[in-house]
Write an enzyme that holds these catalytic residues in place. Structure first.
Site, PDB file in Angstrom:
ATOM      1  N   GLY A  11       0.966  -1.319   0.013  1.00  0.00           N
ATOM      2  CA  GLY A  11       0.085  -0.118   0.042  1.00  0.00           C
ATOM      3  C   GLY A  11       0.825   1.334   0.123  1.00  0.00           C
ATOM      4  O   GLY A  11       1.894   1.209  -0.466  1.00  0.00           O
ATOM      5  N   CYS A  12       0.337   2.259   0.545  1.00  0.00           N
ATOM      6  CA  CYS A  12       1.174   3.339   0.553  1.00  0.00           C
ATOM      7  C   CYS A  12       2.613   3.310   1.123  1.00  0.00           C
ATOM      8  O   CYS A  12       2.411   2.922   2.401  1.00  0.00           O
ATOM      9  CB  CYS A  12       0.389   4.620   1.529  1.00  0.00           C
ATOM     10  SG  CYS A  12       0.936   6.253   1.573  1.00  0.00           S
ATOM     11  N   PHE A  13       3.397   3.714   0.609  1.00  0.00           N
ATOM     12  CA  PHE A  13       4.785   3.511   1.242  1.00  0.00           C
ATOM     13  C   PHE A  13       5.230   4.218   2.513  1.00  0.00           C
ATOM     14  O   PHE A  13       6.033   3.999   3.254  1.00  0.00           O
ATOM     15  CB  PHE A  13       5.775   3.712   0.205  1.00  0.00           C
ATOM     16  CG  PHE A  13       5.915   4.914  -0.551  1.00  0.00           C
ATOM     17  CD1 PHE A  13       5.379   6.266  -0.172  1.00  0.00           C
ATOM     18  CD2 PHE A  13       6.367   5.043  -2.046  1.00  0.00           C
ATOM     19  CE1 PHE A  13       5.543   7.261  -1.025  1.00  0.00           C
ATOM     20  CE2 PHE A  13       6.400   5.782  -2.665  1.00  0.00           C
ATOM     21  CZ  PHE A  13       5.836   7.101  -2.280  1.00  0.00           C
ATOM     22  N   TRP A  14       4.299   5.451   2.908  1.00  0.00           N
ATOM     23  CA  TRP A  14       4.559   6.392   3.832  1.00  0.00           C
ATOM     24  C   TRP A  14       4.470   5.405   5.214  1.00  0.00           C
ATOM     25  O   TRP A  14       5.151   5.377   6.311  1.00  0.00           O
ATOM     26  CB  TRP A  14       3.696   7.463   4.105  1.00  0.00           C
ATOM     27  CG  TRP A  14       3.727   8.427   3.050  1.00  0.00           C
ATOM     28  CD1 TRP A  14       4.844   8.520   2.168  1.00  0.00           C
ATOM     29  CD2 TRP A  14       2.681   9.120   2.676  1.00  0.00           C
ATOM     30  NE1 TRP A  14       4.353   9.974   1.370  1.00  0.00           N
ATOM     31  CE2 TRP A  14       3.151  10.244   1.663  1.00  0.00           C
ATOM     32  CE3 TRP A  14       1.327   9.619   3.134  1.00  0.00           C
ATOM     33  CZ2 TRP A  14       2.481  11.361   1.069  1.00  0.00           C
ATOM     34  CZ3 TRP A  14       0.769  10.807   2.709  1.00  0.00           C
ATOM     35  CH2 TRP A  14       1.127  11.699   1.506  1.00  0.00           C
TER      36      TRP A  14
END
EC number: 1.8.4.11
Length: 172
Positions: A11-14
């Site tokens: 998902g979102c790498f953050w």
């Protein structure tokens, strides 16, 4: 010191950086893109599904202090491995869950771990996370690196659905 590399998409790498950065033996965690067909992709291109890339994190680690196996086990607890079409509120192939493997040993560890997770009964649906051969990794723009440190309020808001699911799922 013997270093090794692991690349995970979840998902979102953050939301994938902090849990890995906090482990002893981790030398670096870089947000970036992999698995696509465009050289040097930008966030805007990846977000618009123009490149075939997936958001991922590249982890360089000291394998005398932390094992690839332990990184794979941590990875599972950061994702919904039953959702092949994105992760949580982030939808699309650029957010799909993938363990990218560099060699036969990593592939063996990832496949065995996936089979163990499936057999555990923790999930009612099949484990659909892909295990794929690593491709070129492109670091994301600087403003994405260490996002949770630079933008703690935005990070907390963007990761709330993920954290709620993970807490419920893995505290069983």
């Amino acid at each position: 010191m013997a270093t090794e590399r692991a690349i995970f998409a979840g998902g979102c790498f953050w939301c994938m950086v902090q849990p890995f950065e906090e482990r002893e033996g981790i030398l670096s965690v870089i947000s970036g893109y992999t698995g696509g067909n465009v050289e040097n992709p930008t966030y805007e291109q990846v977000k618009k599904h123009l490149t075939g890339h997936t958001e991922a994190v590249e982890i360089i680690f000291d394998n005398s202090k932390i094992t690839y196996q332990s990184l794979v086990e941590l990875y599972w607890t950061l994702t919904d491995p039953t959702d092949a079409f994105g992760q949580f509120e982030d939808r699309g192939d650029n957010y799909r869950p993938v363990i990218f493997v560099e060699n036969e040993e990593q592939e063996k560890i990832a496949k065995e771990s996936k089979a163990q997770l499936q057999a555990s009964g923790n999930f009612d649906s099949p484990i659909v996370t892909s295990i794929e051969t690593v491709q070129k990794f492109w670091p994301a723009e600087d403003y994405h690196q260490g996002f949770y440190k630079k933008n703690p309020e935005d990070y907390a808001q963007s990761s709330k659905i993920r954290h709620d699911f993970l807490e419920k799922q893995w505290k069983k």
